[in-house]
Scaffold this active site. Sequence first.
Site, PDB file in Angstrom:
ATOM      1  N   GLU A 124       0.798  -1.241   0.000  1.00 12.53           N
ATOM      2  CA  GLU A 124       0.000   0.000   0.000  1.00 12.53           C
ATOM      3  C   GLU A 124       0.827   1.285   0.000  1.00 12.53           C
ATOM      4  O   GLU A 124       0.568   2.197   0.783  1.00 12.53           O
ATOM      5  CB  GLU A 124      -0.974  -0.024   1.193  1.00 12.53           C
ATOM      6  CG  GLU A 124      -1.867  -1.251   1.161  1.00 12.53           C
ATOM      7  CD  GLU A 124      -2.761  -1.423   2.390  1.00 12.53           C
ATOM      8  OE1 GLU A 124      -2.681  -0.596   3.305  1.00 12.53           O
ATOM      9  OE2 GLU A 124      -3.542  -2.392   2.419  1.00 12.53           O
ATOM     10  N   GLU A 231      -6.489 -10.473  -1.335  1.00  8.16           N
ATOM     11  CA  GLU A 231      -7.308 -10.201  -0.139  1.00  8.16           C
ATOM     12  C   GLU A 231      -8.785 -10.102  -0.516  1.00  8.16           C
ATOM     13  O   GLU A 231      -9.495  -9.188  -0.096  1.00  8.16           O
ATOM     14  CB  GLU A 231      -6.850  -8.893   0.535  1.00  8.16           C
ATOM     15  CG  GLU A 231      -5.373  -8.861   0.853  1.00  8.16           C
ATOM     16  CD  GLU A 231      -4.919  -7.655   1.675  1.00  8.16           C
ATOM     17  OE1 GLU A 231      -5.781  -6.883   2.149  1.00  8.16           O
ATOM     18  OE2 GLU A 231      -3.703  -7.499   1.840  1.00  8.16           O
TER      19      GLU A 231
HETATM   20  O1  9MR Z   1      -7.663  -7.877   8.517  1.00  6.31           O
HETATM   21  C1  9MR Z   1      -6.775  -6.992   9.162  1.00  6.31           C
HETATM   22  C2  9MR Z   1      -7.459  -6.388  10.373  1.00  6.31           C
HETATM   23  O2  9MR Z   1      -7.722  -7.386  11.333  1.00  6.31           O
HETATM   24  C3  9MR Z   1      -6.593  -5.290  10.968  1.00  6.31           C
HETATM   25  O3  9MR Z   1      -7.310  -4.638  11.996  1.00  6.31           O
HETATM   26  C4  9MR Z   1      -6.217  -4.285   9.881  1.00  6.31           C
HETATM   27  C5  9MR Z   1      -5.323  -3.199  10.450  1.00  6.31           C
HETATM   28  O4  9MR Z   1      -4.767  -2.406   9.478  1.00  6.31           O
HETATM   29  O5  9MR Z   1      -5.553  -4.967   8.826  1.00  6.31           O
HETATM   30  C6  9MR Z   1      -6.381  -5.877   8.194  1.00  6.31           C
HETATM   31  O6  9MR Z   1      -5.768  -6.412   7.048  1.00  6.31           O
HETATM   32  C7  9MR Z   1      -5.422  -5.465   6.026  1.00  6.31           C
HETATM   33  C8  9MR Z   1      -4.222  -6.014   5.303  1.00  6.31           C
HETATM   34  O7  9MR Z   1      -3.189  -6.290   6.205  1.00  6.31           O
HETATM   35  C9  9MR Z   1      -3.732  -5.048   4.229  1.00  6.31           C
HETATM   36  N1  9MR Z   1      -4.802  -4.678   3.337  1.00  6.31           N
HETATM   37  C10 9MR Z   1      -6.043  -4.257   3.936  1.00  6.31           C
HETATM   38  C11 9MR Z   1      -6.514  -5.284   4.971  1.00  6.31           C
HETATM   39  C12 9MR Z   1      -7.867  -4.865   5.562  1.00  6.31           C
HETATM   40  O8  9MR Z   1      -7.730  -3.692   6.276  1.00  6.31           O
END
Ligand code: 9MR
Length: 322
Positions: A124, A231
């Site tokens: 990102e 994802e």
């Molecule tokens: O699924 C993840 C969630 O439990 C966390 O709170 C969050 C924090 O940033 O991250 C989520 O996963 C993310 C992933 O690592 C990167 N792309 C977006 C995902 C959804 O936010």
Amino acid sequence: METLKEKYAPYFKIGTAFEGRDLDRKADLIRTHFNSMTCANAMKYVSLTHEPGSYHFDRADRLVSFAKENQMAIHGHTLVWHNQTPDYIFENTTPEQLLETLRDHTQKVKDHFGELASFDAVNEAIEDKSDAYLRDTKWYRILGEDYIAKVFRTIHEVMPNTRLFYNDYNECYPEKRTKIMRLLKGLLAEGVPVSGMGLQSHISIYGPDFDEIKRSIEDYASLGLRLRISELDVSMYKDNNPDDPQVSMPNPELMKKQADYYRELFKIYRSYAQHIDAVTFWGVADSDSWLNYFPVPGRRNYPLLFDDNGEPKEAFYSIMDF
Ligand code: 9MR
């Protein structure tokens, strides 16, 4: 009943991102249908270390052991990101020291988990707003404009046999796609060891249009990169608008719309299967999706293939029956 991973074996691996609580509740479901895993949080920088000199691998170890016992591929997530990264690594540091810190972290990850087949090296890094190219992050501020090339090189030196991915969201929308393409082309032109693009695909039953999805896959694949749909979830809310009222279930119309959307999506993925290593869902069952907490905590969403009880939804059958 045929399983997802069996059905898609001729095309690509079927992955899921999970946590310990998913294992507590849905281990059988994971074992049955998925042959690739990503730790939803447990391998992130701050999950492994939140203070200098101390590393904790237990949380990730539980998930990795489960994956190994069940012959699942393991995809690493993630090394360089603006979120879930401990502040201490950025404090009182020179650029050279920060790269050394990253090298050391990457080495610890490799020593502990072994050299994984693939890893999200950078996550990102592109800005969403129109007027900027790269996201303003601490990595960028300290290491400078060409930090992405630097960190890919550093990580590759430590993990030469791991396929390194750039991973991002809204990757299908033309404006952001153009910026991601600019980044990837630039890296490749300089010989930076990036070998894959992760299309996060946090999308919804309202879009993006299938043509944009096809065009994105074609664009990224045209660079000679391996692709992961990394994802995937198909939200019930347009653009995840926080003002949209709670969708309530049962709602056969919305479930059908979601099933139709998933079917078209998997038709596309199948037609580009030669470029795609894996299609990974961001979660296992609707009850535990991150979208129940984002953007509105407590607003239920139903973005996955399995319902709260782990039963297959119409969307599941729609990608199994054609
Ligand atoms: O699924 C993840 C969630 O439990 C966390 O709170 C969050 C924090 O940033 O991250 C989520 O996963 C993310 C992933 O690592 C990167 N792309 C977006 C995902 C959804 O936010």
